[in-house]
Design an enzyme around this catalytic site. Structure first.
Site, mmCIF file in Angstrom:
data_model
loop_
_atom_site.group_PDB
_atom_site.id
_atom_site.type_symbol
_atom_site.label_atom_id
_atom_site.label_comp_id
_atom_site.label_asym_id
_atom_site.label_seq_id
_atom_site.Cartn_x
_atom_site.Cartn_y
_atom_site.Cartn_z
ATOM 1 N N GLY A 49 0.837 -1.179 0.000
ATOM 2 C CA GLY A 49 0.000 0.000 0.000
ATOM 3 C C GLY A 49 0.878 1.236 0.000
ATOM 4 N N GLN A 54 2.603 9.850 1.829
ATOM 5 C CA GLN A 54 3.926 9.230 1.863
ATOM 6 C C GLN A 54 4.821 9.681 0.721
ATOM 7 O OE1 GLN A 54 2.147 5.080 2.454
ATOM 8 N NE2 GLN A 54 4.152 4.967 3.483
ATOM 9 N N CYS A 97 6.209 -0.250 7.263
ATOM 10 C CA CYS A 97 5.757 0.938 6.534
ATOM 11 C C CYS A 97 6.924 1.488 5.712
ATOM 12 C CB CYS A 97 5.267 1.985 7.535
ATOM 13 S SG CYS A 97 4.659 3.505 6.779
ATOM 14 N N LEU A 98 6.625 1.868 4.487
ATOM 15 C CA LEU A 98 7.672 2.438 3.641
ATOM 16 C C LEU A 98 8.215 3.744 4.213
ATOM 17 C CD1 LEU A 98 6.141 1.776 0.100
ATOM 18 C CD2 LEU A 98 7.848 0.426 1.338
ATOM 19 N N HIS A 139 -4.295 0.650 7.630
ATOM 20 C CA HIS A 139 -2.957 1.240 7.629
ATOM 21 C C HIS A 139 -2.923 2.457 6.696
ATOM 22 C CE1 HIS A 139 1.550 0.859 7.871
ATOM 23 N NE2 HIS A 139 1.418 1.589 6.781
ATOM 24 N N GLU A 140 -3.448 2.291 5.476
ATOM 25 C CA GLU A 140 -3.425 3.396 4.508
ATOM 26 C C GLU A 140 -4.392 4.508 4.925
ATOM 27 O OE1 GLU A 140 -0.948 3.422 2.547
ATOM 28 O OE2 GLU A 140 -0.480 1.344 3.055
ATOM 29 N N HIS A 143 -2.754 6.761 7.329
ATOM 30 C CA HIS A 143 -1.877 7.751 6.686
ATOM 31 C C HIS A 143 -2.663 8.987 6.259
ATOM 32 C CE1 HIS A 143 2.071 5.966 6.518
ATOM 33 N NE2 HIS A 143 1.611 4.851 5.987
#
Length: 177
Positions: A49, A54, A97-98, A139-140, A143
Site C-alpha cells: 500500500g 507518503q 511501513c515504507l 494502515h493506509e 496515513h
C-alpha cells in the site's frame, strides 16, 4: 511513469489530515499521472500500500495491491475513503511501513470493515474486507488521517529493526502457527 521519493517518519506531511479530492481534481491528468506513479513506486519498494502523504502529497488517495503469502489483493485505488468497522474484534499482527523503513511492530487492527470510496475514475466503490486486506486498508486510511502504525501499537516492546524481527520474532511466530 516515475518512481517517487517516499518521505520518512518525522516529515510534517505524514502528520497532517489529507485533503479530499474533488471529482474535477481526480479526473485531471496531473492526478491520474500521480496515481500511475504511486502504483509504480509501491511496487518498486515492495509495498502492499502507498498513501499520497507518503510521497509528499497531502491528498486523500491511496493505492493497494498484494500477491504475497498474507493475501492476494487486486490493484485498488482508494480516493476519499470512509471506513466502517463491521467486527469489533481487534487482531494484533506485524506491520511495516515504507515511511518507517526497516522496522516492524505488532499493531491491533479491526478484523472486518467496509470501505466506501471513489475509484480512480470517480466511481463509488464499496468493499467489505477482513483479515490482511482490512489491515492494509486501515494502515493506509491512517496515513490519510495523519497517523502511523507506531501510534496504534499497544506496546513498543515489539518495535523491531527488520533484521532482529527476522532473527528473534519471526521464529516464534512460526512456532505458534
Amino acid at each position: 511513469m516515475s518512481i517517487l521519493k517516499v518521505c520518512r517518519l518525522g516529515h510534517p506531511v505524514l502528520r497532517m489530515e489529507a485533503r479530499r479530492l474533488s471529482p474535477a481534481a481526480l479526473a485531471s491528468p496531473k492526478i491520474q499521472t500521480l496515481i500511475d506513479d504511486m502504483m509504480v513506486t509501491m511496487v518498486e519498494y515492495y509495498g502492499v500500500g502507498l498513501a499520497a502523504p507518503q510521497i509528499h502529497e497531502s491528498l486523500a488517495l491511496a493505492v493497494i495491491e498484494s500477491s504475497g503469502p498474507r493475501g492476494v489483493i487486486p490493484m485498488t485505488v482508494v480516493v476519499n475513503p470512509e471506513v466502517t468497522v463491521l467486527d469489533e474484534e481487534l487482531i494484533d499482527d506485524w506491520e511495516g511501513c515504507l515511511s518507517i523503513p526497516d522496522f516492524r511492530g505488532r499493531v491491533p487492527r479491526w478484523r472486518k470493515l467496509r470501505l466506501d470510496a471513489l475509484d480512480r475514475h470517480g466511481k463509488k466503490i464499496q468493499i467489505t474486507a477482513e483479515g490482511f486486506f482490512a489491515r492494509v486498508i486501515q494502515h493506509e486510511f491512517d496515513h490519510l488521517m495523519g497517523k502511523l502504525y507506531v501510534d496504534r501499537m499497544r506496546d513498543l516492546k515489539t518495535l523491531s529493526h527488520f533484521a532482529e524481527f527476522q532473527r528473534y520474532w519471526l521464529p516464534h511466530e512460526k512456532e505458534e502457527a
